[in-house]
Scaffold this motif. Structure first.
Motif, mmCIF file in Angstrom:
data_model
loop_
_atom_site.group_PDB
_atom_site.id
_atom_site.type_symbol
_atom_site.label_atom_id
_atom_site.label_comp_id
_atom_site.label_asym_id
_atom_site.label_seq_id
_atom_site.Cartn_x
_atom_site.Cartn_y
_atom_site.Cartn_z
ATOM 1 N N PHE A 132 0.856 -1.179 0.000
ATOM 2 C CA PHE A 132 0.000 0.000 0.000
ATOM 3 C C PHE A 132 0.901 1.240 0.000
ATOM 4 C CE2 PHE A 132 -3.674 -2.029 2.698
ATOM 5 C CZ PHE A 132 -3.804 -3.050 1.759
ATOM 6 N N VAL A 136 -5.211 2.653 2.695
ATOM 7 C CA VAL A 136 -6.365 1.943 2.144
ATOM 8 C C VAL A 136 -7.426 1.886 3.245
ATOM 9 C CG1 VAL A 136 -7.225 -0.209 1.173
ATOM 10 C CG2 VAL A 136 -4.951 0.618 0.550
ATOM 11 N N PRO A 142 -11.128 -0.433 -1.278
ATOM 12 C CA PRO A 142 -10.161 -1.459 -0.887
ATOM 13 C C PRO A 142 -10.364 -2.741 -1.682
ATOM 14 C CG PRO A 142 -11.933 -1.386 0.711
ATOM 15 C CD PRO A 142 -12.151 -0.222 -0.228
ATOM 16 N N ALA A 187 -11.928 -7.172 3.588
ATOM 17 C CA ALA A 187 -11.300 -6.072 2.851
ATOM 18 C C ALA A 187 -10.157 -5.530 3.705
ATOM 19 C CB ALA A 187 -12.310 -4.976 2.539
ATOM 20 N N THR A 189 -7.516 -3.370 5.225
ATOM 21 C CA THR A 189 -7.248 -1.935 5.171
ATOM 22 C C THR A 189 -6.073 -1.629 6.081
ATOM 23 O OG1 THR A 189 -8.843 -1.508 6.944
ATOM 24 C CG2 THR A 189 -9.655 -1.349 4.685
ATOM 25 N N SER A 206 -12.735 -5.063 -6.470
ATOM 26 C CA SER A 206 -12.858 -3.826 -5.693
ATOM 27 C C SER A 206 -13.862 -2.899 -6.345
ATOM 28 C CB SER A 206 -11.501 -3.126 -5.546
ATOM 29 O OG SER A 206 -10.976 -2.764 -6.803
ATOM 30 N N ARG A 215 -6.039 5.852 -3.803
ATOM 31 C CA ARG A 215 -5.593 4.568 -3.266
ATOM 32 C C ARG A 215 -4.666 3.917 -4.279
ATOM 33 N NH1 ARG A 215 -8.031 -0.939 -4.580
ATOM 34 N NH2 ARG A 215 -6.427 -0.469 -6.126
#
Length: 266
Positions: A132, A136, A142, A187, A189, A206, A215
């Protein structure tokens, strides 16, 4: 960097592992700066949404020093080598964007379905490991995963060439619904620098991003050298045909580069 026996067991069972804040803010900052520069370029490797917003930048490790270092980083390469038990080559490399307000959907799919159908990859002995480079969040598109869906093997799929600018082998609604009934949806994150590693047959997708928060995620698709693709149909910069085993760089390579660039600018 090695995975623990517990992490390996979780990966086998769930199909993914999430490693929060695996890279430092200084390492992530140089990745983000370089990614934004690549998105602004007029390269054939940079694909865009219908709106013109960036969607994905392929093969950045071949023309950008920061992403070359990321593509050989031991924190990413060594866990996958451990899992497959052999050296790896880079099958695909991309920096995916969900642009603020304009980032479009990625339909439900299995990555290995594409690698097998379009590239002639013999077995699902390849996987994505991602970093990432923005935070996120639950609200900015996400990646959604269906845990344990990798255990169903490679499923029938249709070739969607219309929904988005990127053609994808996608799964039908009934298949996704049945597998969600079994495994649910997660999901992952987290903060920039977090790492997600997931099986090539794990179903994922997504939603679009209509928030002001971009993102960006770097994806390394790492394949066991013995499992190299046999019948590529896509350009070399999408499905690489250099099967040379990856040799890792020092763990501090990104920091060393970032600090050298800062000194040069002063």
């Amino acid at each position: 960097m090695k995975l623990t026996p517990e992490q390996l067991k979780d990966f086998e069972e769930q199909g993914y592992i999430f490693l929060p804040e695996h890279f430092s803010p200084e390492e992530v900052a140089v990745m983000r700066t370089e990614a934004e520069g690549i998105y602004q370029s007029d390269r054939k490797e940079v694909w865009r949404e219908k709106s013109g917003a960036p969607r994905t930048a392929f093969a950045a490790h071949t023309y950008n020093e920061v992403f070359r270092l990321v593509g050989a980083h031991p924190r990413l390469i060594e866990p996958v080598e451990q899992f497959f038990g052999e050296k790896l080559y880079m099958h695909q490399y991309k920096i995916n964007a969900k642009a603020a307000f304009d980032g479009e959907v990625w339909q439900w799919h299995q990555d290995y379905g594409t690698w097998a159908r379009d590239d002639g990859m013999p077995e699902p002995r390849a996987m994505n490991i991602s970093v990432f480079i923005d935070e996120v969040m639950p609200i900015n598109g996400p990646l959604m995963l269906i845990p344990r869906s990798h255990k169903h093997g490679t499923l029938a799929a249709g070739h969607d060439v219309q929904t988005t600018s990127y053609p994808l082998w996608t799964l039908d609604h009934d298949t996704v619904s049945k597998l969600v009934d079994e495994g649910g949806i997660v999901a992952p994150t987290g903060k920039p620098g977090s790492v997600l590693m997931f099986h090539g047959n794990l179903i994922h997708g997504s939603a679009g991003n209509i928030t002001p928060y971009p993102r960006k995620i770097v994806y390394l698709t790492l394949c066991a050298v013995s499992n190299h693709i046999r019948k590529p149909t896509r350009p070399e910069w999408i499905a690489h045909q250099d099967f040379t085993p990856i040799e890792t760089v020092p763990d501090d390579a990104l920091l060393t580069y970032a600090r050298s660039q800062k000194l040069a600018a002063e």
